[in-house]
Structure formats: structure tokens, C-alpha cells
Design a protein around this motif. Structure first.
Motif, mmCIF file in Angstrom:
data_model
loop_
_atom_site.group_PDB
_atom_site.id
_atom_site.type_symbol
_atom_site.label_atom_id
_atom_site.label_comp_id
_atom_site.label_asym_id
_atom_site.label_seq_id
_atom_site.Cartn_x
_atom_site.Cartn_y
_atom_site.Cartn_z
ATOM 1 N N GLN A 39 0.847 -1.198 0.000
ATOM 2 C CA GLN A 39 0.000 0.000 0.000
ATOM 3 C C GLN A 39 0.879 1.244 0.000
ATOM 4 O OE1 GLN A 39 -3.422 0.094 -0.070
ATOM 5 N NE2 GLN A 39 -3.364 -2.124 -0.332
ATOM 6 N N GLY A 40 0.454 2.226 -0.771
ATOM 7 C CA GLY A 40 1.154 3.513 -0.770
ATOM 8 C C GLY A 40 2.404 3.545 -1.631
ATOM 9 N N GLY A 64 -5.327 3.361 -6.768
ATOM 10 C CA GLY A 64 -4.939 4.136 -5.589
ATOM 11 C C GLY A 64 -3.437 4.198 -5.369
ATOM 12 N N ASN A 66 0.339 5.798 -5.934
ATOM 13 C CA ASN A 66 0.902 7.111 -6.259
ATOM 14 C C ASN A 66 1.586 7.016 -7.621
ATOM 15 O OD1 ASN A 66 0.238 8.116 -3.643
ATOM 16 N ND2 ASN A 66 1.995 6.999 -2.831
ATOM 17 N N LYS A 85 -6.648 12.987 -11.019
ATOM 18 C CA LYS A 85 -7.286 13.393 -9.748
ATOM 19 C C LYS A 85 -8.795 13.188 -9.822
ATOM 20 C CE LYS A 85 -3.869 16.459 -7.803
ATOM 21 N NZ LYS A 85 -3.345 17.816 -7.727
ATOM 22 N N ASN A 88 -9.180 9.549 -9.175
ATOM 23 C CA ASN A 88 -8.957 9.252 -7.758
ATOM 24 C C ASN A 88 -8.073 10.351 -7.162
ATOM 25 O OD1 ASN A 88 -8.440 8.152 -5.283
ATOM 26 N ND2 ASN A 88 -7.851 6.124 -6.046
ATOM 27 N N ASN A 89 -8.616 11.123 -6.253
ATOM 28 C CA ASN A 89 -7.783 12.231 -5.734
ATOM 29 C C ASN A 89 -7.037 11.885 -4.448
ATOM 30 O OD1 ASN A 89 -9.663 12.480 -3.801
ATOM 31 N ND2 ASN A 89 -10.396 14.529 -4.373
ATOM 32 N N LYS A 90 -7.076 10.594 -4.076
ATOM 33 C CA LYS A 90 -6.348 10.211 -2.850
ATOM 34 C C LYS A 90 -4.835 10.056 -3.070
ATOM 35 C CE LYS A 90 -10.069 8.203 -0.179
ATOM 36 N NZ LYS A 90 -11.016 7.311 -0.815
ATOM 37 N N PRO A 91 -4.410 9.429 -4.178
ATOM 38 C CA PRO A 91 -2.961 9.231 -4.329
ATOM 39 C C PRO A 91 -2.208 10.548 -4.552
ATOM 40 C CG PRO A 91 -4.196 7.871 -5.891
ATOM 41 C CD PRO A 91 -5.163 8.831 -5.290
ATOM 42 N N GLN A 92 -0.881 10.460 -4.430
ATOM 43 C CA GLN A 92 -0.037 11.623 -4.766
ATOM 44 C C GLN A 92 0.390 11.486 -6.228
ATOM 45 O OE1 GLN A 92 3.113 12.455 -1.767
ATOM 46 N NE2 GLN A 92 2.306 10.600 -0.809
#
Ligand code: NAP
Length: 293
Positions: A39-40, A64, A66, A85, A88-92
Motif C-alpha cells: 500500500q502507498g 490508488g 501514487n 485526480k 482518484n484524488n487520494k494518491p499523490q
């Protein structure tokens, strides 16, 4: 038993084996890079502003992850980030501006590395590529030179610079864009097909050499992008189809044509030892050449 019956049994078993292998991949294939690599994690895509590269960015955003895009056109990259975005606007999201035409210049790759070295990159997609089609002696030297540079040098050096980051992780992946044309002799695409064979051998060699990094040589047939004039027919697949098929096979294989339609094409061409390709490819290449000129 007659020899012919033995041959029949062997052929039957071989096709059975291939079928079981494919079904296993379809059933166990998981395209989600966050589930595969944590994750991430970040996905870095070269040439991500259009075509297949853009398809990868969109899919990573959906998942999700980045996304870091290495692109030459700042405004196009910024517009893509807006699009991502909306997905999905959660990731960088991050943009690194680089024109791979300049990649032989000193410190070109160091510069890119310095901008991404602190990202936890779980997946690298070596996507950037260009195509020159035509009768070999009539093509321009500058086009051929750029094609060799852009299609080969970034795959090697992006991998080389990012590999230490990938190796630090428990597991990570690298997808490099080869092509169906890299597997067979391909008239009118002579140099392009040679660069794609280069990418294929390079990637599959690293799959054997490097532990804990899943290398995948992606060898699609025609994908509906600007590179092939957005051709749509029974032999082509969308960027999304190409990308999700590739991601679901990352970690399960060292090379794939990606989508089932392209895997079938590759299989049929290899049965004829490329001879079928020798007949079909000049027809396709001439069509594409006419559209481009
Ligand atoms: N389409 C196919 O049928 C097909 C089949 C097999 C393999 N492939 C391979 O897939 C990869 C992507 O192809 P595609 O069809 O998606 O091509 P595309 O639609 O032409 O997109 C190419 C991408 O690369 C970028 N790019 C080109 N030259 C660049 C440079 N000098 N510096 C930085 N970025 C650059 C483009 O940026 P801009 O947006 O700024 O133009 C664009 O984002 C290539 O490696 C190609 O060989 C394609």
C-alpha cells in the motif's frame, strides 16, 4: 501404438499443458500493484502522457497507487494529473520533465534520479518509445538515430538508476515495453523491431539475474494509440485492455503479449515460425506508412 498416435498424444498433452497454464494465469492474475507491492507505493511511468503510458497512469490511479510521470510536455502532463485526480484524488501525483531525445547528455539520468530518489517506487514502467516505418533506405538518419536512442537507452538507464530503490523493497516490479514486432522479423519496421528485441532480451535477462524484482517484457500487437493512428480492428486492443492484462501477469511470467487477443496472435505466428508474419506485416506496415505520409 503407431508413431502417428504417439505424436498425436504428445501434441495433445502440449496443448493441454498450455491451456492449463493460461487458465491458471487467468484465475490467479491480479492486476493490483498495491496488493502486489505494498500500500502507498509509487508507480513511475516514462512517456506517460499518451497512449499505453497514459493507460498505465490511469490504471494506477484507479488502484490508488501514487503516480510519477516522466514526460517531455509539461502542460500535457499537468492536464493528465487533473484527469488522474478526477479518477482518484487520494494518491499523490508527481511530474518529472525530461525529453528522452536528450538522454545521451551528461547527467540526464542523474537529474531524473535526484527528483525521484525519495519515492518508495514499487513499479517502474519503461514505456517511452517512438516508431519510424518505411522502406529502410528511404528513412531519415535522424529518425532512425532518435528511434534507437529513445527506444533503447532509457530502458537500460531508468532501470539501472531505479533498481537500487526497487531492490531495497521486499518485492517490486518492472515492465518494459517490447512489442510483437520484437519477436519476429518485421519488414518496414526493421529498426523499430530490432529495438524492441533489445528491450525484450534485456528485460528477460534481468528477470533471471535479479532477485525479488518481477521483470516483465510486454510484447503487445497493435494497441489503439496515436503511434498506430488509433487503428481499431479485430487485431487491436484498447490501452486499458493492454495495461490490465499486463499488470495481471506481472510476477507470473517474464514476457507476455498481454491481452488474450495478442497472446493468440503471437501463438499463431510462432506456430508458423514467423512465416505468417512475413506475409501479413508488409501489408500492415504499408497501410500505416501511407497513413503517416
Ligand atoms: N501502440 C502500439 O501498437 C504498440 C505496440 C507494441 C508496443 N508499443 C510500445 O509501447 C510504448 C508506448 O507506445 P504508444 O503506442 O503508447 O505511443 P504513443 O501513443 O505515441 O505515446 C508515446 C508516449 O511517449 C512519449 N514520448 C515520445 N517521445 C518522447 C521523448 N523524446 N521524451 C519523453 N517522452 C516521449 C509521448 O509524449 P507526448 O505525449 O509528449 O507525445 C507519449 O506520452 C512504446 O514503447 C511502443 O514501442 C506500442
Amino acid at each position: 501404438m503407431e508413431i502417428i498416435e504417439w505424436i498425436g498424444i504428445i501434441v495433445f498433452c502440449y496443448f493441454g499443458y498450455l491451456l492449463v497454464k493460461e487458465v491458471k494465469i487467468i484465475l490467479s492474475g491480479n492486476s493490483n500493484v498495491q496488493q502486489k507491492y505494498g500500500q502507498g507505493c509509487w508507480a513511475l511511468v516514462t512517456g506517460g502522457t499518451d497512449g499505453i503510458g497514459k493507460g498505465f497512469c490511469q490504471e494506477f490511479a484507479r488502484q490508488g497507487a501514487n503516480v510519477c510521470i516522466v514526460a517531455r510536455n509539461k502542460s500535457k502532463a499537468e492536464n493528465l494529473i487533473k484527469e488522474l485526480k478526477e479518477i482518484n484524488n487520494k494518491p499523490q501525483y508527481k511530474i518529472v520533465i525530461a525529453d528522452f531525445q536528450d538522454c545521451l547528455k551528461d547527467t540526464f539520468f542523474e537529474q531524473i534520479y535526484s527528483e525521484v530518489k525519495d519515492l518508495d517506487i514499487g513499479v517502474l514502467v519503461n514505456n517511452v518509445g517512438v516508431l519510424t516505418v518505411g522502406e529502410f533506405d528511404k528513412t531519415l538518419d535522424i529518425d532512425q538515430q532518435n528511434q534507437i536512442i529513445i527506444n533503447c537507452i532509457p530502458v537500460v538507464f531508468m532501470t539501472k538508476y531505479i533498481l537500487p530503490i526497487l531492490k531495497k523493497r521486499k518485492r517490486s516490479g518492472v515492465i518494459s515495453l517490447s512489442s510483437l514486432t520484437g519477436r519476429f522479423a518485421y519488414p518496414y519496421y526493421q529498426v523499430y523491431s530490432a529495438t524492441k528485441a533489445f528491450n525484450d532480451n534485456f528485460t528477460r535477462s534481468l528477470q533471471i539475474e535479479v532477485e525479488n524484482v518481477d521483470f516483465l517484457s510486454l510484447q503487445p500487437g497493435f494497441v489503439q494509440t496515436a503511434m498506430v493512428k488509433n487503428q481499431t480492428d479485430i487485431l487491436t486492443v484498447s490501452t486499458q485492455q493492454c495495461v490490465t492484462a499486463a499488470l495481471s501477469q506481472l510476477g507470473l511470467k517474464d514476457a507476455t503479449a498481454g491481452h488474450l487477443i495478442h497472446r493468440l496472435q503471437t501463438f499463431i505466428f510462432s506456430l508458423s515460425e514467423g512465416k505468417l508474419m512475413d506475409i501479413i506485416s508488409p501489408i500492415i506496415a504499408k497501410q500505416l506508412y501511407k497513413q503517416k505520409h
